[in-house]
Design a protein around this motif. Structure first.
Motif, short mmCIF file in Angstrom:
data_model
loop_
_atom_site.label_atom_id
_atom_site.label_comp_id
_atom_site.label_asym_id
_atom_site.label_seq_id
_atom_site.Cartn_x
_atom_site.Cartn_y
_atom_site.Cartn_z
N SER A 115 0.81 -1.21 0.00
CA SER A 115 0.00 0.00 0.00
C SER A 115 0.85 1.27 0.00
O SER A 115 0.32 2.37 0.01
N GLY A 116 2.18 1.12 0.01
CA GLY A 116 3.07 2.28 0.08
C GLY A 116 3.44 2.81 -1.29
O GLY A 116 2.91 2.41 -2.32
N ASP A 117 4.39 3.75 -1.29
CA ASP A 117 4.90 4.33 -2.52
C ASP A 117 6.26 3.73 -2.85
O ASP A 117 7.06 3.44 -1.96
N VAL A 118 6.53 3.60 -4.13
CA VAL A 118 7.83 3.10 -4.59
C VAL A 118 8.87 4.20 -4.40
O VAL A 118 8.64 5.36 -4.78
N GLU A 119 10.01 3.86 -3.82
CA GLU A 119 11.12 4.79 -3.70
C GLU A 119 12.17 4.38 -4.73
O GLU A 119 12.67 3.25 -4.70
N ASN A 120 12.50 5.29 -5.64
CA ASN A 120 13.40 4.99 -6.75
C ASN A 120 14.81 5.47 -6.46
O ASN A 120 15.01 6.52 -5.83
N THR A 121 15.80 4.72 -6.92
CA THR A 121 17.20 5.07 -6.70
C THR A 121 17.94 5.11 -8.03
O THR A 121 17.62 4.38 -8.97
N GLN A 122 18.96 5.97 -8.09
CA GLN A 122 19.85 6.06 -9.24
C GLN A 122 21.26 6.33 -8.73
O GLN A 122 21.43 7.05 -7.74
N SER A 123 22.27 5.80 -9.41
CA SER A 123 23.64 6.08 -9.01
C SER A 123 24.58 5.90 -10.19
O SER A 123 24.25 5.24 -11.18
N VAL A 124 25.75 6.51 -10.05
CA VAL A 124 26.84 6.37 -11.02
C VAL A 124 27.89 5.46 -10.39
O VAL A 124 28.25 5.61 -9.23
N VAL A 125 28.37 4.49 -11.17
CA VAL A 125 29.27 3.46 -10.67
C VAL A 125 30.58 3.51 -11.44
O VAL A 125 30.58 3.61 -12.68
N GLU A 126 31.71 3.42 -10.72
CA GLU A 126 33.02 3.44 -11.36
C GLU A 126 33.99 2.54 -10.61
O GLU A 126 33.85 2.33 -9.40
N THR A 127 34.98 2.02 -11.33
CA THR A 127 36.08 1.32 -10.67
C THR A 127 37.09 2.34 -10.16
O THR A 127 37.12 3.49 -10.58
N VAL A 128 37.95 1.88 -9.24
CA VAL A 128 39.01 2.71 -8.67
C VAL A 128 40.34 2.15 -9.13
O VAL A 128 40.58 0.94 -9.03
N GLY A 129 41.23 3.00 -9.63
CA GLY A 129 42.54 2.58 -10.08
C GLY A 129 43.62 2.93 -9.10
O GLY A 129 43.43 3.73 -8.18
N GLY A 130 44.80 2.33 -9.29
CA GLY A 130 45.92 2.60 -8.41
C GLY A 130 46.85 3.68 -8.92
O GLY A 130 47.62 4.25 -8.16
N SER A 131 46.81 3.97 -10.23
CA SER A 131 47.61 5.03 -10.81
C SER A 131 46.93 5.50 -12.08
O SER A 131 46.06 4.81 -12.65
N GLU A 132 47.32 6.67 -12.56
CA GLU A 132 46.64 7.28 -13.69
C GLU A 132 46.71 6.45 -14.96
O GLU A 132 45.77 6.39 -15.73
N SER A 133 47.84 5.82 -15.21
CA SER A 133 48.05 5.18 -16.50
C SER A 133 47.70 3.71 -16.54
O SER A 133 47.78 3.08 -17.60
N SER A 134 47.29 3.12 -15.42
CA SER A 134 47.08 1.68 -15.35
C SER A 134 45.60 1.33 -15.46
O SER A 134 44.73 2.12 -15.10
N ASP A 135 45.32 0.11 -15.96
CA ASP A 135 43.96 -0.40 -15.94
C ASP A 135 43.50 -0.59 -14.50
O ASP A 135 44.30 -0.94 -13.62
N GLU A 136 42.22 -0.38 -14.26
CA GLU A 136 41.68 -0.45 -12.91
C GLU A 136 41.25 -1.88 -12.58
O GLU A 136 40.09 -2.15 -12.26
N LEU A 137 42.23 -2.78 -12.69
CA LEU A 137 42.05 -4.20 -12.44
C LEU A 137 43.31 -4.69 -11.74
O LEU A 137 44.42 -4.37 -12.16
N PHE A 138 43.16 -5.47 -10.67
CA PHE A 138 44.29 -5.81 -9.82
C PHE A 138 44.46 -7.32 -9.70
O PHE A 138 43.58 -8.10 -10.06
N GLY A 139 45.61 -7.71 -9.13
CA GLY A 139 45.89 -9.12 -8.90
C GLY A 139 46.82 -9.69 -9.94
O GLY A 139 47.06 -9.12 -11.00
#
Length: 831
Positions: A504-528
Motif C-alpha cells: 500500500s506504500g509508494d515506490v522509492e526509486n534510486t539512481q547512481s553512477v558506478v566506477e572502478t578505482v585505479g591505483g595510478s593514472e596510466s594503469s587499468d583499474e584491475l588488480f591481482g
C-alpha cells in the motif's frame, strides 16, 4: 664605483636573504636571483620588453628568460632550488611560493626550448610540488636532480630526441603526452618526440652532450667582473683546507671493486620506474612488483560527493601504512597481512581530510590491497593499490567472467550501486537474489567515444512474501569497460532501481553512477596476478515521494565494494543468436501517475550489436491517460548484451532499468521452486523493467515485465493440426489499492486449421481466467478476450521460433479485471 665579483655575489645573497625572510606573498613577484650569467641572456617582461641579465639580478615571476647560442644562466630560488639554463633556451618561472617557517614551497615553470638542469630545493623535497611544463609534457619532480633536453646534440653533432633524465634523487614523472611515465632510478631517461613516451637507460653520449651544452665557453666568466686566474687561486686560502694538508690529515679515498651488472637491459629499465621505499613482504606472485602507487577516493565532508586522486603509500616499521594524496593530504592505516587469496580484516586509521577512520582492509594476490573506511559521520575514505592487470588481456572471447561482490562494510550491500541503506539491507537479506558482476569482452566505442574492452552487468531482486504481505525491491547496474581520460581502462556504469516497502506504500526509486578505482593514472583499474580483483564505488540519489503528492525528497549516498573473480563459475557455452538482429515482443506494468495507478500492456523492441555487446530499443506502454515509453539509447543509457540470456540496461535520465530474468533467477514459479517461465524456452528471453518519475514524465513503473523472441515468417506457420503449450504467467496485481507481484500457470491450445485457440491462466492470485483468441492466415500473432467466473481478460501474443520449429513457443501479455482486483503481465509457453 665598479662592482667586483665579490660585491655581485653579496648582492645576490642579500636579495636571496630578503626573499627567505618572510613567506612569499601573492604580490611579491621576485622568485629568485641570477647566481651566474654568461651573456647573451635576456629577460622579457609581460609587455615583451627585453633587458640584458646581469649577475645578481632578481628573477621576476612570469618574465621570460632567453639565452642566445652562447648564453648561460643559473637561477637560484629562495628555497634552494636552482635552474642551470643552457644556450638557445627559454624558461619562465610561472609561480613560486615559499614559507620558510612552515618549510613548504611550490613551484611552476614553463620551458619551451633548449636544455636545463633542475636541482630541487624545499619545493621539491618537502612537498614534491614542482611542475615544469614543456612541449613534450609536464614534468613533476620530487626531491631530484633532473636534466631536461628538448633539442640537444651529441658531442659529434648528432641530434638527440627530447628527453628527461633522472640524474639523482627520488622521482620524476612525465604526463600530458601519451601514457604517463615515471622514473625512480637514476641513470634512466624518459624519451619523447618519436611516438609514445618510453623509458630507457641514459646513453653516455647524452650525458656528455648535456654537460658540454651547460658548460661555460672559453673567455666566459659566469658574470664575474674580474676573471679568476691561476695566480688568483694560488693566492687564495683554498689549499689550507685541501691540497696543502698532509696525507695523514686528508686521506685519499681508496677505490673499491664494484660488481658487474648482468641484468638484462629490459629488466633494468623496468626497475627504473620502481619506487625504492620499504615494501611489504608478500608471496612471490611473479610479475612486476607494486611501486606503492594508490588511488584514493574520499567523500567531501557533509556533501555526499566523491572525489578521487592518486597518491603513494609505504609500509612502516610497525607494519602500518603511511601515505599521501591530493598534494597536501596524508593518511595512516592499520596494517593488513599479505595474502595469496582474498582475505579481509577490521582495521582503523586516520586521515588529515576526514579524521579518525574505521572499516575493512582487503588483501590478495599480486600485492592487492584495499581499504574501505568511514569516519564518525559516515564519510567514505577508500585506498586501493597493488599490481595491475590488463583488461584487454583478461576479458577475451565470449566467455562470461564472474566477479563475486563482497559486502559493503558500511551497509552490507552486495548489490552494486544500491547506495540507499534501506535498499541495500533489503537486497542483502534473506530471499534476495544477487548476481555476481558478469563481464564479457567487447570492442567498438562507448557513449563517450572511448575504446571499449568489456561489458558488465550486476543486478539484484527481492520478492518477499505474497499478496498484501509482499515486499519487493530491485537494482540493476550496466556498464562499459573503456579507455579513461587519464589513461588506462576502467568501468563506467549506471545503476537504477526501486523498492516497495509495503503493497500500500509508494515506490522509492534510486539512481547512481558506478566506477572502478585505479591505483595510478596510466594503469587499468584491475588488480591481482591475473586480474582477479577490482574495487567499485558508487554515488547516487534516492527519490522519496511526498505523501501529499508534493515534489518529494532526494537523498544522496555513496557505497563501495571489493570484487573477486570466481573462475569456477566462468560461462563458456553461451548463445549469441540475437547479435545484429532486432527482436520484438510484449510488455506490461503498473504505471503510477499523480492521479493513480494504471495496469497496462504494450510492446518491446530491442536491437542488438554483436561487436560492442550493447543494444538500443524501447518499451512502449499505452496507459489510460497517455502513452508511456522508455527509450534505451547509447546517449542516455548504459546497455549490455553479454549473450541471449544476460541482458541489462540502466539510465540516468529517467531512472529506467531493464534486466533479463537469467541475471536474477528468482524462484517465483511452481510454488517458488522454479525461475523458468517455461521449459525448453531458451529461444525466448523475459525479464523486469521499471522507471522513476522524472522532469519529463510524472509516471513511474515498479517491476514491470517484458518478453522477446523471434517471430516466425507468416508463410512458415502450419495450415493444419494443433498444438498445446505449457508455461507460466507473471504480472502486477492491484487489489483494493495494494500493489504486488503474482504468478500463475499458463496453458494454451492452438488450432492451425481453424486459426483459433485459447490462453488459460490458472491459480493466479487465487483466480482462473481464459481468453479465446484468433490468428488470421496472414499473421503470426493472435489476440482475444474472455470472461471466466466474473474475471474478464484480454490477451495479445505471437508465436516464437526456436530456429527449426517456427511455432515452438508462444509469448504475449494479458490484462484481467475482477471488480476492485486487476492485473497485467506476460506469459510464455512451449510445446
Amino acid at each position: 664605483m665598479k662592482t667586483t665579483s665579490r660585491h655581485a655575489l653579496l648582492c645576490a645573497s642579500a636579495a636571496l636573504l630578503l626573499l627567505t625572510s618572510a613567506p612569499a606573498q601573492a604580490d611579491n613577484n621576485i622568485a629568485g636571483v641570477t647566481a651566474a650569467v654568461n651573456p647573451d641572456a635576456r629577460s622579457f617582461d609581460a609587455g615583451g620588453k627585453p633587458k640584458l641579465i646581469s649577475l645578481g639580478d632578481p628573477v621576476i615571476r612570469n618574465h621570460r628568460i632567453e639565452t642566445s647560442g652562447q648564453g648561460l644562466v643559473q637561477i637560484l630560488l629562495a628555497d634552494g632550488t636552482s635552474f642551470t639554463v643552457g644556450p638557445n633556451s627559454s624558461v619562465v618561472i610561472d609561480s613560486f611560493v615559499y614559507d620558510p617557517e612552515k618549510n613548504t614551497a611550490s613551484l611552476a615553470a614553463t620551458m619551451t626550448k633548449g636544455a636545463l638542469r633542475f636541482i630541487g630545493g624545499k619545493a621539491s623535497k618537502a612537498s614534491g610540488d614542482v611542475k615544469i611544463d614543456t612541449p613534450i609534457g609536464t614534468a613533476g619532480i620530487r626531491g631530484a636532480v633532473v636534466d631536461i633536453n628538448l633539442n640537444g646534440q651529441t658531442p659529434d653533432g648528432q641530434p638527440l630526441p627530447p628527453h628527461m633524465t633522472l640524474v639523482y634523487g627520488k622521482e620524476v614523472q612525465l604526463t600530458g603526452n601519451g601514457a604517463p611515465q615515471r622514473l625512480f632510478k637514476q641513470g634512466f631517461s624518459i624519451v619523447a618526440g618519436d611516438g609514445q613516451p618510453r623509458i630507457q637507460r641514459t646513453p653516455p653520449q647524452w650525458v656528455s652532450g648535456l654537460q658540454q651544452f651547460l658548460a661555460g665557453r672559453p673567455g666566459q666568466s659566469g658574470g664575474a667582473s674580474n676573471t679568476p686566474t691561476d695566480q688568483t687561486v694560488a693566492s687564495s686560502a683554498v689549499s689550507q683546507t685541501n691540497s696543502a694538508q698532509l696525507p695523514s690529515e686528508n686521506a685519499i679515498p681508496v677505490p673499491q671493486p664494484r660488481p658487474i651488472v648482468t641484468t638484462p637491459v629490459e629488466e633494468v629499465a623496468g626497475e627504473s620506474q620502481r619506487d625504492v621505499g620499504t615494501r611489504p613482504e608478500v608471496p612471490d606472485d611473479g610479475g612486476e612488483p607494486w611501486d606503492g602507487s594508490v588511488g584514493v577516493v574520499s567523500e567531501d565532508e557533509g556533501y555526499r560527493e566523491l572525489s578521487g586522486s592518486f597518491g603513494q603509500m609505504t609500509r612502516q616499521a610497525d607494519g602500518s601504512w603511511a601515505g599521501t594524496h591530493d598534494e597536501e593530504q596524508s593518511f595512516t592505516l592499520e596494517g593488513k597481512s599479505a595474502s595469496s587469496g582474498l582475505t579481509s580484516a577490521t582495521v582503523s586509521g586516520s586521515s588529515t581530510l576526514l579524521g579518525q577512520l574505521e572499516g575493512t582492509a582487503y588483501a590478495g594476490s599480486g600485492e592487492f590491497i584495499a581499504y574501505l573506511m568511514r569516519n564518525d559521520v559516515n564519510d567514505a575514505f577508500i585506498v586501493v593499490g597493488g599490481q595491475t592487470a590488463s583488461m584487454s588481456s583478461t576479458f577475451t572471447g565470449t566467455k562470461v567472467l564472474h566477479y563475486v561482490v563482497q559486502p559493503d562494510p558500511a551497509t552490507g550491500a552486495v548489490s552494486i550501486g544500491a547506495v540507499n541503506s534501506d535498499l541495500a539491507r533489503a537486497l542483502a537479506g534473506s530471499g534476495a537474489v544477487n548476481s555476481d558482476l558478469l563481464v564479457v569482452a567487447a570492442s567498438g566505442v562507448n557513449s563517450s567515444e572511448s575504446a571499449a574492452v568489456g561489458k558488465a552487468i550486476q543486478a539484484s531482486i527481492l520478492i518477499n512474501g505474497t499478496g498484501t504481505g509482499q515486499f519487493s525491491a530491485i537494482n540493476v547496474t550496466a556498464g562499459t569497460f573503456a579507455r579513461l581520460e587519464q589513461g588506462g581502462h576502467g568501468l563506467t556504469a549506471l545503476s537504477s532501481g526501486g523498492y516497495l516497502t509495503s503493497p500500500s506504500g509508494d515506490v522509492e526509486n534510486t539512481q547512481s553512477v558506478v566506477e572502478t578505482v585505479g591505483g595510478s593514472e596510466s594503469s587499468d583499474e584491475l588488480f591481482g596476478k591475473n586480474g582477479e580483483y577490482m574495487v567499485i564505488v558508487a554515488s547516487g540519489e534516492t527519490y522519496v515521494p511526498d505523501p501529499g503528492e508534493g515534489e518529494g525528497t532526494i537523498y544522496y549516498d555513496v557505497g563501495a565494494n571489493v570484487l573477486s573473480r570466481n573462475n569456477n563459475l566462468t560461462q563458456t557455452n553461451v548463445s549469441r543468436s540475437f547479435a545484429n538482429q532486432t527482436l520484438t515482443g510484449f510488455a506490461a506494468g503498473a504505471v503510477k501517475t499523480w492521479s493513480g495507478i494504471d495496469l497496462d500492456t504494450g510492446t518491446v523492441s530491442l536491437s542488438f550489436n554483436g561487436s560492442t555487446n550493447s543494444f538500443t530499443g524501447a518499451i512502449d506502454i499505452d496507459t489510460a491517460d497517455e502513452r508511456e515509453e522508455i527509450y534505451l539509447t547509447s546517449s542516455n543509457s548504459e546497455t549490455a548484451y553479454l549473450n541471449d540470456r544476460l541482458i541489462a540496461a540502466a539510465s540516468d535520465v529517467d531512472g529506467s532499468y531493464l534486466v533479463s530474468s537469467d541475471v536474477v533467477p528468482a524462484k517465483i514459479f511452481a510454488d517458488d521452486t522454479s525461475s523458468a517461465i517455461c521449459n525448453s524456452c531458451s529461444f525466448m528471453t523475459w525479464g523486469w523493467w521499471g522507471k522513476a518519475a522524472s522532469g519529463e514524465s510524472s509516471q513511474s513503473v515498479h517491476l514491470g515485465n517484458w518478453i522477446i523472441g523471434k517471430t516466425p515468417e507468416v508463410g512458415r506457420l502450419p495450415s493444419s493440426g494443433s498444438a498445446t503449450y505449457n508455461g507460466n504467467a507473471v504480472g502486477t496485481v492491484l487489489n483494493n489499492g495494494d500493489q504486488y507481484i503474482a504468478t500463475g500457470t499458463m496453458r494454451s491450445t492452438m488450432n492451425f486449421g481453424t486459426r483459433t485457440g485459447d490462453v488459460e491462466i490458472t491459480d493466479y492470485d487465487g483466480r482462473d481466467f481464459t481468453s479465446n483468441v484468433n490468428f488470421g492466415s496472414g499473421a503470426a500473432t493472435f489476440s482475444g478476450s474472455g470472461t471466466t467466473d466474473g474475471v474478464s481478460s484480454t490477451v495479445t501474443g505471437a508465436f516464437a521460433s526456436n530456429g527449426t520449429d517456427p511455432v515452438k513457443g508462444i509469448m504475449g501479455n494479458f490484462r484481467a479485471v475482477d471488480g476492485t482486483w486487476s492485473s497485467s503481465g506476460i506469459f510464455a509457453g512451449s510445446r
